[in-house]
Scaffold this motif. Structure first.
Motif, PDB file in Angstrom:
ATOM      1  N   ARG A  88     -20.574   1.909  -5.921  1.00 26.69           N
ATOM      2  CA  ARG A  88     -20.543   0.757  -5.014  1.00 26.69           C
ATOM      3  C   ARG A  88     -19.197   0.611  -4.319  1.00 26.69           C
ATOM      4  O   ARG A  88     -19.108  -0.027  -3.262  1.00 26.69           O
ATOM      5  CB  ARG A  88     -20.857  -0.523  -5.798  1.00 26.69           C
ATOM      6  CG  ARG A  88     -22.266  -0.571  -6.371  1.00 26.69           C
ATOM      7  CD  ARG A  88     -22.487  -1.835  -7.217  1.00 26.69           C
ATOM      8  NE  ARG A  88     -23.803  -1.832  -7.823  1.00 26.69           N
ATOM      9  CZ  ARG A  88     -24.106  -1.236  -8.956  1.00 26.69           C
ATOM     10  NH1 ARG A  88     -23.167  -0.565  -9.609  1.00 26.69           N
ATOM     11  NH2 ARG A  88     -25.325  -1.285  -9.446  1.00 26.69           N
ATOM     12  N   SER A  89     -18.155   1.186  -4.892  1.00 25.89           N
ATOM     13  CA  SER A  89     -16.822   1.081  -4.304  1.00 25.89           C
ATOM     14  C   SER A  89     -16.609   2.079  -3.174  1.00 25.89           C
ATOM     15  O   SER A  89     -15.591   2.018  -2.470  1.00 25.89           O
ATOM     16  CB  SER A  89     -15.752   1.295  -5.381  1.00 25.89           C
ATOM     17  OG  SER A  89     -15.775   2.641  -5.859  1.00 25.89           O
ATOM     18  N   MET A  90     -17.554   2.990  -2.993  1.00 25.78           N
ATOM     19  CA  MET A  90     -17.432   4.016  -1.960  1.00 25.78           C
ATOM     20  C   MET A  90     -18.118   3.566  -0.658  1.00 25.78           C
ATOM     21  O   MET A  90     -19.209   2.992  -0.700  1.00 25.78           O
ATOM     22  CB  MET A  90     -18.078   5.322  -2.430  1.00 25.78           C
ATOM     23  CG  MET A  90     -17.359   6.024  -3.569  1.00 25.78           C
ATOM     24  SD  MET A  90     -15.755   6.728  -3.090  1.00 25.78           S
ATOM     25  CE  MET A  90     -14.651   5.540  -3.870  1.00 25.78           C
ATOM     26  N   PRO A  91     -17.503   3.843   0.483  1.00 24.25           N
ATOM     27  CA  PRO A  91     -18.112   3.448   1.757  1.00 24.25           C
ATOM     28  C   PRO A  91     -19.279   4.352   2.123  1.00 24.25           C
ATOM     29  O   PRO A  91     -19.369   5.499   1.665  1.00 24.25           O
ATOM     30  CB  PRO A  91     -16.965   3.613   2.751  1.00 24.25           C
ATOM     31  CG  PRO A  91     -16.136   4.721   2.165  1.00 24.25           C
ATOM     32  CD  PRO A  91     -16.209   4.517   0.673  1.00 24.25           C
ATOM     33  N   ASP A  92     -20.172   3.850   2.943  1.00 30.07           N
ATOM     34  CA  ASP A  92     -21.235   4.695   3.487  1.00 30.07           C
ATOM     35  C   ASP A  92     -20.605   5.799   4.332  1.00 30.07           C
ATOM     36  O   ASP A  92     -19.519   5.643   4.892  1.00 30.07           O
ATOM     37  CB  ASP A  92     -22.190   3.867   4.352  1.00 30.07           C
ATOM     38  CG  ASP A  92     -23.017   2.893   3.527  1.00 30.07           C
ATOM     39  OD1 ASP A  92     -23.263   3.186   2.340  1.00 30.07           O
ATOM     40  OD2 ASP A  92     -23.403   1.838   4.067  1.00 30.07           O
ATOM     41  N   GLY A  93     -21.296   6.922   4.429  1.00 30.69           N
ATOM     42  CA  GLY A  93     -20.793   8.018   5.233  1.00 30.69           C
ATOM     43  C   GLY A  93     -19.658   8.778   4.589  1.00 30.69           C
ATOM     44  O   GLY A  93     -18.831   9.386   5.290  1.00 30.69           O
ATOM     45  N   LEU A  94     -19.576   8.757   3.257  1.00 30.05           N
ATOM     46  CA  LEU A  94     -18.557   9.527   2.554  1.00 30.05           C
ATOM     47  C   LEU A  94     -18.690  11.000   2.947  1.00 30.05           C
ATOM     48  O   LEU A  94     -19.784  11.556   2.885  1.00 30.05           O
ATOM     49  CB  LEU A  94     -18.743   9.359   1.039  1.00 30.05           C
ATOM     50  CG  LEU A  94     -17.563   9.687   0.137  1.00 30.05           C
ATOM     51  CD1 LEU A  94     -16.413   8.708   0.373  1.00 30.05           C
ATOM     52  CD2 LEU A  94     -18.001   9.645  -1.323  1.00 30.05           C
ATOM     53  N   PRO A  95     -17.606  11.639   3.357  1.00 31.16           N
ATOM     54  CA  PRO A  95     -17.707  12.994   3.923  1.00 31.16           C
ATOM     55  C   PRO A  95     -17.877  14.093   2.872  1.00 31.16           C
ATOM     56  O   PRO A  95     -17.026  14.973   2.735  1.00 31.16           O
ATOM     57  CB  PRO A  95     -16.394  13.144   4.680  1.00 31.16           C
ATOM     58  CG  PRO A  95     -15.420  12.343   3.874  1.00 31.16           C
ATOM     59  CD  PRO A  95     -16.209  11.152   3.383  1.00 31.16           C
ATOM     60  N   ILE A  96     -18.972  14.052   2.147  1.00 32.24           N
ATOM     61  CA  ILE A  96     -19.215  15.076   1.133  1.00 32.24           C
ATOM     62  C   ILE A  96     -20.183  16.123   1.677  1.00 32.24           C
ATOM     63  O   ILE A  96     -21.073  15.821   2.475  1.00 32.24           O
ATOM     64  CB  ILE A  96     -19.776  14.471  -0.165  1.00 32.24           C
ATOM     65  CG1 ILE A  96     -21.081  13.728   0.102  1.00 32.24           C
ATOM     66  CG2 ILE A  96     -18.760  13.549  -0.821  1.00 32.24           C
ATOM     67  CD1 ILE A  96     -21.773  13.235  -1.141  1.00 32.24           C
ATOM     68  N   ASP A  97     -19.983  17.365   1.266  1.00 34.87           N
ATOM     69  CA  ASP A  97     -20.898  18.421   1.688  1.00 34.87           C
ATOM     70  C   ASP A  97     -21.735  18.956   0.527  1.00 34.87           C
ATOM     71  O   ASP A  97     -22.742  19.618   0.722  1.00 34.87           O
ATOM     72  CB  ASP A  97     -20.128  19.581   2.337  1.00 34.87           C
ATOM     73  CG  ASP A  97     -18.960  20.069   1.482  1.00 34.87           C
ATOM     74  OD1 ASP A  97     -19.200  20.616   0.399  1.00 34.87           O
ATOM     75  OD2 ASP A  97     -17.810  19.874   1.917  1.00 34.87           O
TER      76      ASP A  97
END
Length: 235
Positions: A88-97
Motif C-alpha cells: 500500500r505504500s507503493m505508488p501506482d505505476g511502479l516501474p517494475i519489469d
C-alpha cells in the motif's frame, strides 16, 4: 517459456536444473524486480523474500520487497526484515519489469501487491504446493521440496551464488518453519543436507529456533498457562 510442474518421466534433478535455467534467464534480463509472497506471511515467505532480495541486489538489480500483511513479531529478528514494506505504500505505476512470486498457489494470494503487476511485467512463480496454478511466464513448482527456502538454496547452489551469514540465516529460518522444526513428512535427506550447508555458512540453529518458537511474550506465556490449567482429560 512456461515451465510446467515436474513430469512423470523427469527426475527431480533434471526438473530443478531446467527450471533454474529458465528463472535465471529472466532474472538476467530484469532491471527492476518486485519480490512478494502470500498474505499473512510465515517464515518461509519472509525468509525467502529476504534471501532473494539480497541476491538480486548483489546482481545490481533495483529491488522492491513487498507484503500485504503485518509481519509476525517472532520474525522481526530476521536480518533485513525492515526492507519488506507494505504494498500500500507503493505508488501506482511502479516501474517494475519482473515480479518474483514466492510460495503462492494463486496470484490472488499476494493481496494488494497484485495492482502493481502491469501487462508488461514478467512473472516468475516459485512454489512447492501441489495445487499451485501456472500463472507466471515461468512456473517452478517443485512439490517434493520441503519449502521454497530449500528451492532457493538449491538455486543459489546451481548458479554459484555464495550466501553470506544473513542470507544463510534467512533460508535456514524458512526451512525450519516450513518443516515444523524438521519433523513434518516433507523433511527429506536433501532438506537436512541443505540445512547443514546453511549452518556451515553461518546460520545459528539455536538463535533461529529460540526466536521463532521460544521467545514468547509474558502475556502469551500467561495465556498458555490459563489454557493448560483448564485442560480436562477424558478416557
Amino acid at each position: 517459456m512456461r515451465s510446467k510442474i515436474q513430469q512423470p518421466s523427469e527426475s527431480r534433478a533434471d526438473y530443478t536444473s531446467r527450471s533454474i535455467t529458465e528463472v535465471r534467464t529472466l532474472i538476467d534480463d530484469a532491471s527492476q524486480v518486485l519480490v512478494v509472497s502470500h498474505i499473512d506471511p510465515d517464515g518461509d515467505a519472509l525468509g525467502t523474500q529476504l534471501a532473494v532480495g539480497q541476491y538480486l541486489r548483489d546482481l545490481g538489480k533495483r529491488v522492491y520487497l513487498l507484503r500485504d500483511s503485518a509481519i509476525p513479531d517472532k520474525y522481526l529478528y530476521l536480518p533485513g526484515i525492515q526492507e519488506i514494506v507494505t504494498a500500500r505504500s507503493m505508488p501506482d505505476g511502479l516501474p517494475i519489469d519482473t515480479a518474483i512470486v514466492l510460495e503462492c498457489p494463486t496470484i490472488e494470494r499476494i493481496g494488494t501487491a497484485a495492482r502493481l503487476l502491469g501487462t508488461g511485467v514478467k512473472v516468475i512463480s516459485i512454489d512447492h504446493h501441489r495445487d499451485s496454478a501456472e500463472f507466471g511466464v515461468v512456473n517452478w513448482i517443485e512439490i517434493t521440496a520441503s519449502s521454497v527456502g530449500e528451492m532457493i538454496a538449491d538455486y543459489f547452489d546451481e548458479v554459484g551464488y555464495q550466501p553470506n551469514r544473513d542470507v544463510a540465516t534467512q533460508l535456514y529460518a524458512a526451512i525450519l518453519t516450513d518443516t515444523g522444526r524438521f519433523r513434518f513428512q516433507c523433511t527429506s535427506p536433501h532438506t537436512m543436507q541443505v540445512a547443514a550447508k546453511l549452518i556451515e555458512l553461518g546460520a545459528d540453529p539455536r538463535h533461529v529456533c529460540d526466536h521463532v518458537y521460544y521467545n514468547l511474550k509474558p502475556t502469551t506465556v500467561k495465556l498458555i498457562g490459563k489454557v493448560l490449567n483448564n485442560v480436562e482429560f477424558h478416557d
